[in-house]
Design an enzyme around this catalytic site. Structure first.
Site, PDB file in Angstrom:
ATOM      1  N   HIS A 195       0.912  -0.995  -0.459  1.00  0.00           N
ATOM      2  CA  HIS A 195       0.218  -0.153   0.205  1.00  0.00           C
ATOM      3  C   HIS A 195       0.893   1.113   0.160  1.00  0.00           C
ATOM      4  O   HIS A 195       2.271   1.363   0.573  1.00  0.00           O
ATOM      5  CB  HIS A 195      -0.977   0.260   0.880  1.00  0.00           C
ATOM      6  CG  HIS A 195      -0.246   0.126   2.175  1.00  0.00           C
ATOM      7  ND1 HIS A 195      -0.301  -1.391   3.389  1.00  0.00           N
ATOM      8  CD2 HIS A 195       0.330   0.949   2.703  1.00  0.00           C
ATOM      9  CE1 HIS A 195      -0.028  -0.918   4.444  1.00  0.00           C
ATOM     10  NE2 HIS A 195       1.403   0.276   3.683  1.00  0.00           N
TER      11      HIS A 195
HETATM   12  C1  T46 Z   1       2.318   0.413   7.325  1.00  0.00           C
HETATM   13  C2  T46 Z   1       3.602  -1.136   6.959  1.00  0.00           C
HETATM   14  C3  T46 Z   1       4.403  -0.343   7.653  1.00  0.00           C
HETATM   15  C4  T46 Z   1      -4.645  -1.022  13.042  1.00  0.00           C
HETATM   16  O1  T46 Z   1      -6.042  -1.056  13.693  1.00  0.00           O
HETATM   17  N1  T46 Z   1      -3.834   0.295  13.664  1.00  0.00           N
HETATM   18  C5  T46 Z   1      -2.808   0.347  13.298  1.00  0.00           C
HETATM   19  O2  T46 Z   1      -1.969   1.773  13.101  1.00  0.00           O
HETATM   20  C6  T46 Z   1      -2.450   0.017  12.431  1.00  0.00           C
HETATM   21  C7  T46 Z   1      -0.421   0.229  11.926  1.00  0.00           C
HETATM   22  C8  T46 Z   1      -3.013  -1.326  11.499  1.00  0.00           C
HETATM   23  N2  T46 Z   1      -4.420  -1.526  12.656  1.00  0.00           N
HETATM   24  C9  T46 Z   1      -5.142  -2.404  11.642  1.00  0.00           C
HETATM   25  C10 T46 Z   1      -5.901  -2.329  10.000  1.00  0.00           C
HETATM   26  C11 T46 Z   1      -5.736  -4.307  10.022  1.00  0.00           C
HETATM   27  O3  T46 Z   1      -7.177  -4.292  10.477  1.00  0.00           O
HETATM   28  O4  T46 Z   1      -4.191  -3.986  12.107  1.00  0.00           O
HETATM   29  C12 T46 Z   1      -4.551  -4.406  10.758  1.00  0.00           C
HETATM   30  C13 T46 Z   1      -3.051  -5.048   9.832  1.00  0.00           C
HETATM   31  O5  T46 Z   1      -2.968  -4.028   9.199  1.00  0.00           O
HETATM   32  P1  T46 Z   1      -2.029  -4.209   7.919  1.00  0.00           P
HETATM   33  O6  T46 Z   1      -2.514  -5.158   6.972  1.00  0.00           O
HETATM   34  O7  T46 Z   1      -2.164  -2.216   7.610  1.00  0.00           O
HETATM   35  O8  T46 Z   1      -0.667  -4.012   8.338  1.00  0.00           O
HETATM   36  P2  T46 Z   1       0.950  -4.501   7.219  1.00  0.00           P
HETATM   37  O9  T46 Z   1       1.883  -4.618   8.194  1.00  0.00           O
HETATM   38  O10 T46 Z   1       0.664  -4.447   6.095  1.00  0.00           O
HETATM   39  O11 T46 Z   1       1.007  -2.729   6.952  1.00  0.00           O
HETATM   40  C14 T46 Z   1       1.503  -1.658   8.403  1.00  0.00           C
HETATM   41  C15 T46 Z   1       0.485  -0.356   8.477  1.00  0.00           C
HETATM   42  O12 T46 Z   1      -0.791  -0.183   8.937  1.00  0.00           O
HETATM   43  C16 T46 Z   1       1.123   0.842   6.985  1.00  0.00           C
HETATM   44  O13 T46 Z   1       0.941   1.869   8.209  1.00  0.00           O
HETATM   45  O14 T46 Z   1       3.076   1.525   6.215  1.00  0.00           O
HETATM   46  O15 T46 Z   1       2.300  -1.520   8.415  1.00  0.00           O
END
Ligand code: T46
Length: 132
Positions: A50
């Protein structure tokens, strides 16, 4: 690469070991509103895929390592995050993916804004369109 920069965190070491202090507007060049960390990532799993519209972030592997694939719409770059004294500043629209997490990896991320799903672009074609 445009919108990406390494940030060095000077270790405050002595004969007991090392300590790194992360301070808003100093070692981290923005006001920190949120901190999260990614750990226990299973072997072969990749994350990210993303870009953020407005968020600024600094990512640092406090232990272990992972490979980050970065794309600002013009060029692509790969970096290893493998040091607790060197972070990566990501500002503005950068498609990013995290791969090859070591078993012990703890990826700490400092963010300039509270969590907001509306700030995410999770579709690569949309990212390219918005980036034009
Ligand atoms: C990024 C990379 C480096 C939350 O509820 N609060 C939060 O602050 C974050 C970061 C995530 N979430 C929830 C959203 C999803 O349901 O946690 C779940 C996993 O998040 P995501 O699939 O976006 O995780 P990554 O590892 O793909 O991405 C993360 C960060 O979301 C993103 O901002 O830059 O790490």
């Amino acid at each position: 690469m445009n919108r990406i920069k390494y940030v060095e965190f000077p270790p405050l070491g002595d004969n007991r070991g090392s300590l790194v202090a992360l301070e808003a507007e100093k070692t981290v060049p923005f006001d920190i509103k949120r901190v999260y960390y990614i750990f226990g990532t299973l072997l072969g799993v990749a994350r990210g895929f993303h870009a953020h519209k407005n968020l600024k972030q600094v990512a640092v592997c406090v232990t272990g390592k992972c490979r980050m694939v970065l794309d600002n719409g013009i060029e692509k770059k790969e970096v290893w995050l493998d040091s607790p004294t060197r972070g990566l500043l990501i500002e503005g629209l950068v498609w990013h993916e995290m791969h090859d997490f070591s078993e012990d990896c703890v990826l700490l991320v400092l963010a300039s804004e509270h969590y907001d799903e509306a700030d995410y672009i999770r579709d690569y074609q949309e990212f390219l369109k918005v980036n034009k």
